[in-house]
Motif scaffolding. Sequence first.
Motif, mmCIF file in Angstrom:
data_model
loop_
_atom_site.group_PDB
_atom_site.id
_atom_site.type_symbol
_atom_site.label_atom_id
_atom_site.label_comp_id
_atom_site.label_asym_id
_atom_site.label_seq_id
_atom_site.Cartn_x
_atom_site.Cartn_y
_atom_site.Cartn_z
ATOM 1 N N PHE A 123 0.747 -1.215 0.083
ATOM 2 C CA PHE A 123 -0.088 -0.104 -0.068
ATOM 3 C C PHE A 123 0.917 1.390 -0.109
ATOM 4 C CE2 PHE A 123 -2.093 3.199 2.427
ATOM 5 C CZ PHE A 123 -3.222 3.489 1.423
ATOM 6 N N SER A 124 1.905 1.262 0.803
ATOM 7 C CA SER A 124 2.767 2.345 0.821
ATOM 8 C C SER A 124 3.644 2.764 -0.439
ATOM 9 C CB SER A 124 3.667 2.162 2.270
ATOM 10 O OG SER A 124 3.192 2.341 3.392
ATOM 11 N N ALA A 125 3.812 1.653 -0.936
ATOM 12 C CA ALA A 125 4.585 1.788 -2.312
ATOM 13 C C ALA A 125 3.820 2.253 -3.370
ATOM 14 C CB ALA A 125 5.180 0.511 -2.801
ATOM 15 N N GLY A 126 2.378 1.785 -3.395
ATOM 16 C CA GLY A 126 1.455 2.436 -4.369
ATOM 17 C C GLY A 126 1.287 3.834 -4.013
ATOM 18 N N VAL A 127 1.020 4.244 -2.965
ATOM 19 C CA VAL A 127 0.717 5.583 -2.430
ATOM 20 C C VAL A 127 1.887 6.446 -2.796
ATOM 21 C CG1 VAL A 127 0.370 7.343 -0.606
ATOM 22 C CG2 VAL A 127 -1.045 5.044 -0.684
ATOM 23 N N GLY A 128 3.115 6.186 -2.542
ATOM 24 C CA GLY A 128 4.318 6.615 -2.968
ATOM 25 C C GLY A 128 4.325 7.061 -4.414
ATOM 26 N N VAL A 129 4.159 5.826 -5.214
ATOM 27 C CA VAL A 129 4.353 6.103 -6.939
ATOM 28 C C VAL A 129 3.137 7.118 -7.082
ATOM 29 C CG1 VAL A 129 3.641 5.155 -9.127
ATOM 30 C CG2 VAL A 129 5.117 4.070 -7.485
ATOM 31 N N ALA A 130 1.904 7.075 -6.573
ATOM 32 C CA ALA A 130 0.723 7.981 -6.877
ATOM 33 C C ALA A 130 0.940 9.528 -6.139
ATOM 34 C CB ALA A 130 -0.502 7.552 -6.366
ATOM 35 N N GLY A 131 1.809 9.565 -5.318
ATOM 36 C CA GLY A 131 2.034 10.746 -4.511
ATOM 37 C C GLY A 131 2.997 11.431 -5.395
ATOM 38 N N VAL A 132 4.042 10.979 -5.925
ATOM 39 C CA VAL A 132 4.924 11.666 -6.744
ATOM 40 C C VAL A 132 4.324 12.113 -8.135
ATOM 41 C CG1 VAL A 132 7.196 11.551 -8.042
ATOM 42 C CG2 VAL A 132 6.973 10.736 -5.616
ATOM 43 N N ALA A 133 3.530 10.965 -8.547
ATOM 44 C CA ALA A 133 2.897 11.401 -9.743
ATOM 45 C C ALA A 133 1.967 12.962 -9.818
ATOM 46 C CB ALA A 133 2.071 10.243 -10.313
ATOM 47 N N VAL A 134 1.334 12.762 -8.532
ATOM 48 C CA VAL A 134 0.397 13.931 -8.254
ATOM 49 C C VAL A 134 1.126 15.338 -8.263
ATOM 50 C CG1 VAL A 134 -0.690 15.357 -6.419
ATOM 51 C CG2 VAL A 134 -1.313 12.885 -6.697
ATOM 52 N N HIS A 135 2.384 15.035 -7.985
ATOM 53 C CA HIS A 135 3.470 16.550 -7.959
ATOM 54 C C HIS A 135 3.681 16.788 -9.424
ATOM 55 C CE1 HIS A 135 3.884 15.251 -3.896
ATOM 56 N NE2 HIS A 135 4.203 16.672 -3.490
ATOM 57 N N PHE A 136 3.787 15.953 -10.144
ATOM 58 C CA PHE A 136 4.112 16.191 -11.622
ATOM 59 C C PHE A 136 2.931 16.622 -12.473
ATOM 60 C CE2 PHE A 136 8.208 14.393 -10.137
ATOM 61 C CZ PHE A 136 9.011 15.391 -10.856
ATOM 62 N N ARG A 137 1.716 16.292 -11.887
ATOM 63 C CA ARG A 137 0.649 16.577 -12.434
ATOM 64 C C ARG A 137 0.108 17.966 -12.035
ATOM 65 N NH1 ARG A 137 -2.947 18.522 -15.244
ATOM 66 N NH2 ARG A 137 -4.830 17.555 -15.715
ATOM 67 N N ALA A 138 0.295 18.251 -10.815
ATOM 68 C CA ALA A 138 -0.250 19.569 -10.193
ATOM 69 C C ALA A 138 0.705 20.745 -10.568
ATOM 70 C CB ALA A 138 -0.355 19.276 -8.617
ATOM 71 N N TRP A 139 1.910 20.567 -10.714
ATOM 72 C CA TRP A 139 3.134 21.552 -10.892
ATOM 73 C C TRP A 139 3.658 21.615 -12.362
ATOM 74 C CZ3 TRP A 139 1.926 24.897 -7.463
ATOM 75 C CH2 TRP A 139 1.448 24.503 -6.215
ATOM 76 N N PRO A 140 4.308 22.815 -12.611
ATOM 77 C CA PRO A 140 4.974 22.770 -13.969
ATOM 78 C C PRO A 140 6.297 22.122 -13.725
ATOM 79 C CG PRO A 140 4.588 25.101 -13.166
ATOM 80 C CD PRO A 140 4.007 23.965 -12.075
ATOM 81 N N TRP A 141 6.711 21.237 -14.931
ATOM 82 C CA TRP A 141 7.866 20.731 -14.814
ATOM 83 C C TRP A 141 8.615 20.826 -16.100
ATOM 84 C CZ3 TRP A 141 8.158 16.474 -18.365
ATOM 85 C CH2 TRP A 141 7.219 15.819 -18.448
ATOM 86 N N SER A 142 9.883 20.369 -16.291
ATOM 87 C CA SER A 142 10.601 20.389 -17.434
ATOM 88 C C SER A 142 11.727 19.327 -17.432
ATOM 89 C CB SER A 142 11.180 21.777 -17.838
ATOM 90 O OG SER A 142 12.118 22.149 -16.901
ATOM 91 N N LEU A 143 12.269 18.870 -18.355
ATOM 92 C CA LEU A 143 13.288 18.033 -18.526
ATOM 93 C C LEU A 143 14.715 18.675 -18.001
ATOM 94 C CD1 LEU A 143 12.193 15.791 -21.557
ATOM 95 C CD2 LEU A 143 11.937 15.269 -19.189
ATOM 96 N N HIS A 144 15.503 17.800 -17.470
ATOM 97 C CA HIS A 144 16.676 18.564 -16.974
ATOM 98 C C HIS A 144 17.501 17.340 -16.819
ATOM 99 C CE1 HIS A 144 15.405 22.356 -15.143
ATOM 100 N NE2 HIS A 144 14.434 21.584 -15.145
ATOM 101 N N GLY A 145 18.559 17.118 -18.153
ATOM 102 C CA GLY A 145 19.629 16.168 -18.336
ATOM 103 C C GLY A 145 18.510 14.880 -18.469
ATOM 104 N N GLY A 146 17.294 14.986 -19.056
ATOM 105 C CA GLY A 146 16.333 13.793 -19.356
ATOM 106 C C GLY A 146 15.544 13.294 -18.319
ATOM 107 N N LEU A 147 15.633 14.098 -17.140
ATOM 108 C CA LEU A 147 14.733 13.556 -16.155
ATOM 109 C C LEU A 147 13.593 14.975 -15.830
ATOM 110 C CD1 LEU A 147 17.260 12.264 -13.485
ATOM 111 C CD2 LEU A 147 15.840 11.037 -14.715
ATOM 112 N N PRO A 148 12.403 14.421 -15.768
ATOM 113 C CA PRO A 148 11.358 15.411 -15.117
ATOM 114 C C PRO A 148 11.852 16.063 -13.970
ATOM 115 C CG PRO A 148 10.478 13.286 -15.756
ATOM 116 C CD PRO A 148 11.830 13.179 -15.726
ATOM 117 N N MET A 149 11.677 17.313 -13.799
ATOM 118 C CA MET A 149 12.057 18.169 -12.548
ATOM 119 C C MET A 149 10.963 19.202 -12.588
ATOM 120 S SD MET A 149 14.907 16.711 -10.870
ATOM 121 C CE MET A 149 16.373 15.679 -11.484
#
Length: 173
Positions: A66-92
């Motif tokens: 459960f914690s792992a699922g929430v962890g993946v979902a929680g981080v995904a929320v941040h990248f949906r809710a806030w602007p991001w761009s690629l930095h060295g190929g990684l979304p930040m």
Amino acid sequence: MRKLLALGSALGLLAHNVYETRAGVGLVFEPYLGRRGAYAHWGVYFPLALAAALGEGRWARRLTAFSAGVGVAGVAVHFRAWPWSLHGGLPMLDEAEGLSDAQLPAYNAVLWFWLICSAATLPAASRPDARRFAIFGLLNYPILLASARHHFKWAKEQAEREPERWSPALLEG
């Protein structure tokens, strides 16, 4: 290795919550529970998650999944809710939750640590008794997204009322 990754997932969530609280943008679920209630909630959940990460048996597998699922979902929320761009190929994240530009690199590192550990823990949840708990954790995404959006609006209102207790970045823009 499973225990180490599960421990990383739990510590990633802890680091996320500590970082946001110390940065002056509030604690997850604080708008609903108040500061003391949110501390109480996380004060119960974190020790359980850490014990599960290091434990054995069905309860440990289920809570870790459960914690792992929430962890993946929680981080995904941040990248949906806030602007991001690629930095060295990684979304930040380019901005988030009233954090300053100086705070974002460390915050991105916390999010990536939490995501990597959580995502790497999910395959360990392949046992039928744990799989549904991982799915339930992942299915929290829409709830967490709505909560995050409400949290940020609430935090901005709190910053207007008591600017000395909140991140100055919440008052900008």
